[in-house]
Motif scaffolding. Structure first.
Motif, PDB file in Angstrom:
ATOM      1  N   GLN A 175      -0.922  -1.385   9.741  1.00  0.00           N
ATOM      2  CA  GLN A 175       0.257  -2.209   9.514  1.00  0.00           C
ATOM      3  C   GLN A 175      -0.065  -3.266   8.461  1.00  0.00           C
ATOM      4  N   THR A 176       0.952  -3.570   7.660  1.00  0.00           N
ATOM      5  CA  THR A 176       0.865  -4.641   6.680  1.00  0.00           C
ATOM      6  C   THR A 176       2.275  -5.125   6.384  1.00  0.00           C
ATOM      7  N   SER A 177       2.375  -6.280   5.781  1.00  0.00           N
ATOM      8  CA  SER A 177       3.697  -6.813   5.435  1.00  0.00           C
ATOM      9  C   SER A 177       4.230  -6.092   4.203  1.00  0.00           C
ATOM     10  N   VAL A 178       5.526  -6.204   3.978  1.00  0.00           N
ATOM     11  CA  VAL A 178       6.130  -5.603   2.795  1.00  0.00           C
ATOM     12  C   VAL A 178       5.526  -6.241   1.539  1.00  0.00           C
ATOM     13  N   ARG A 179       5.345  -7.536   1.569  1.00  0.00           N
ATOM     14  CA  ARG A 179       4.777  -8.251   0.421  1.00  0.00           C
ATOM     15  C   ARG A 179       3.376  -7.726   0.093  1.00  0.00           C
ATOM     16  N   GLU A 180       2.546  -7.563   1.131  1.00  0.00           N
ATOM     17  CA  GLU A 180       1.188  -7.061   0.939  1.00  0.00           C
ATOM     18  C   GLU A 180       1.211  -5.623   0.419  1.00  0.00           C
ATOM     19  N   ALA A 181       2.118  -4.815   0.893  1.00  0.00           N
ATOM     20  CA  ALA A 181       2.234  -3.426   0.422  1.00  0.00           C
ATOM     21  C   ALA A 181       2.597  -3.393  -1.061  1.00  0.00           C
ATOM     22  N   VAL A 182       3.518  -4.264  -1.473  1.00  0.00           N
ATOM     23  CA  VAL A 182       3.902  -4.343  -2.885  1.00  0.00           C
ATOM     24  C   VAL A 182       2.695  -4.771  -3.726  1.00  0.00           C
ATOM     25  N   GLU A 183       1.931  -5.728  -3.245  1.00  0.00           N
ATOM     26  CA  GLU A 183       0.733  -6.176  -3.967  1.00  0.00           C
ATOM     27  C   GLU A 183      -0.278  -5.039  -4.103  1.00  0.00           C
ATOM     28  N   LEU A 184      -0.445  -4.257  -3.044  1.00  0.00           N
ATOM     29  CA  LEU A 184      -1.358  -3.107  -3.114  1.00  0.00           C
ATOM     30  C   LEU A 184      -0.897  -2.126  -4.192  1.00  0.00           C
ATOM     31  N   MET A 185       0.401  -1.842  -4.228  1.00  0.00           N
ATOM     32  CA  MET A 185       0.930  -0.911  -5.234  1.00  0.00           C
ATOM     33  C   MET A 185       0.753  -1.469  -6.639  1.00  0.00           C
ATOM     34  N   GLU A 186       0.933  -2.772  -6.810  1.00  0.00           N
ATOM     35  CA  GLU A 186       0.734  -3.392  -8.127  1.00  0.00           C
ATOM     36  C   GLU A 186      -0.713  -3.290  -8.573  1.00  0.00           C
ATOM     37  N   GLU A 187      -1.656  -3.233  -7.636  1.00  0.00           N
ATOM     38  CA  GLU A 187      -3.078  -3.076  -7.956  1.00  0.00           C
ATOM     39  C   GLU A 187      -3.439  -1.610  -8.219  1.00  0.00           C
ATOM     40  N   GLY A 188      -2.461  -0.724  -8.064  1.00  0.00           N
ATOM     41  CA  GLY A 188      -2.707   0.695  -8.289  1.00  0.00           C
ATOM     42  C   GLY A 188      -3.180   1.438  -7.056  1.00  0.00           C
ATOM     43  N   ILE A 189      -3.017   0.837  -5.898  1.00  0.00           N
ATOM     44  CA  ILE A 189      -3.432   1.448  -4.644  1.00  0.00           C
ATOM     45  C   ILE A 189      -2.215   2.139  -4.032  1.00  0.00           C
ATOM     46  N   ASP A 190      -2.335   3.441  -3.809  1.00  0.00           N
ATOM     47  CA  ASP A 190      -1.221   4.202  -3.241  1.00  0.00           C
ATOM     48  C   ASP A 190      -1.046   3.893  -1.764  1.00  0.00           C
ATOM     49  N   VAL A 191       0.152   3.479  -1.405  1.00  0.00           N
ATOM     50  CA  VAL A 191       0.505   3.257  -0.007  1.00  0.00           C
ATOM     51  C   VAL A 191       1.858   3.910   0.235  1.00  0.00           C
ATOM     52  N   MET A 192       2.098   4.299   1.461  1.00  0.00           N
ATOM     53  CA  MET A 192       3.367   4.916   1.807  1.00  0.00           C
ATOM     54  C   MET A 192       3.788   4.439   3.186  1.00  0.00           C
ATOM     55  N   PRO A 193       4.940   3.794   3.286  1.00  0.00           N
ATOM     56  CA  PRO A 193       5.400   3.356   4.604  1.00  0.00           C
ATOM     57  C   PRO A 193       5.855   4.551   5.443  1.00  0.00           C
ATOM     58  N   LEU A 194       5.479   4.544   6.701  1.00  0.00           N
ATOM     59  CA  LEU A 194       5.883   5.599   7.624  1.00  0.00           C
ATOM     60  C   LEU A 194       6.451   4.970   8.894  1.00  0.00           C
TER      61      LEU A 194
END
Length: 173
Positions: free
Chosen positions: A143-162
């Motif tokens: 689990q992570t916050s939406v903000r943290e997920a967006v930051e991960l994607m901006e760093e080039g880290i693939d994440v996918m909410p399920l």
């Protein structure tokens, strides 16, 4: 054995098997009955048609064992169809999704759960460590916050909410 049609307050329909009506009421009062889709414990019994077991009855057209075996095969096919006919709407899918799509989606979610490590609230931290080579890459979920997920994607880290309810993480019985 009593098979009951049940429904949670979110309109998810499912089946429950109990030794008796008293057993169902006992488990319900103790909070042991919950929706397999959303883990809601506000469950009610739906009306259902009784099943009459007339194993010795022979139809007028087909005598003997042939009648019983074809009846059993039809009953098994009907039970299989009934198992998918009343599938509830699944979070993450449009309401118009077919039953086959719902089954495939739930199967995929269970596959993800079975083949990933749950790192809980450390998800962003673990994903960053793997991305930057600080630890060996592996399949994780958490689990992570939406903000943290967006930051991960901006760093080039693939994440996918399920959408994973607690019930999907366990096997259904």
């Amino acid at each position: 054995m009593k098979v009951l049609n049940l429904q949670c307050s979110h309109q998810h329909s499912f089946e429950g098997w109990f030794a008796s009506e008293d057993d169902f009421q006992n488990q319900l009062s103790r909070g042991l009955v919950e929706c397999p889709m959303c883990a809601d414990k506000s469950v009610q019994k739906l009306p259902s048609a009784p099943r009459l077991n007339l194993g010795g009855h022979q139809g007028p057209d087909t005598p003997g064992k042939a009648s019983r075996s074809s009846s059993t095969a039809a009953g098994a096919a009907g039970a299989q169809e009934g198992a998918t006919r009343n599938l509830p709407a699944v979070a993450g899918l449009p309401a118009s999704a077919s039953q086959a799509e719902q089954v495939a989606f739930l199967k995929a979610l269970r596959h993800v759960v079975a083949n990933t490590e749950d790192v809980g609230s450390r998800f962003a931290e673990e994903a960053r460590r793997m991305h930057y080579g600080e630890q060996e890459a592996r399949s994780i979920r958490g689990q992570t916050s939406v903000r943290e997920a967006v930051e991960l994607m901006e760093e080039g880290i693939d994440v996918m909410p399920l959408p994973l309810s607690a019930a999907i993480k366990e096997t259904l019985q």
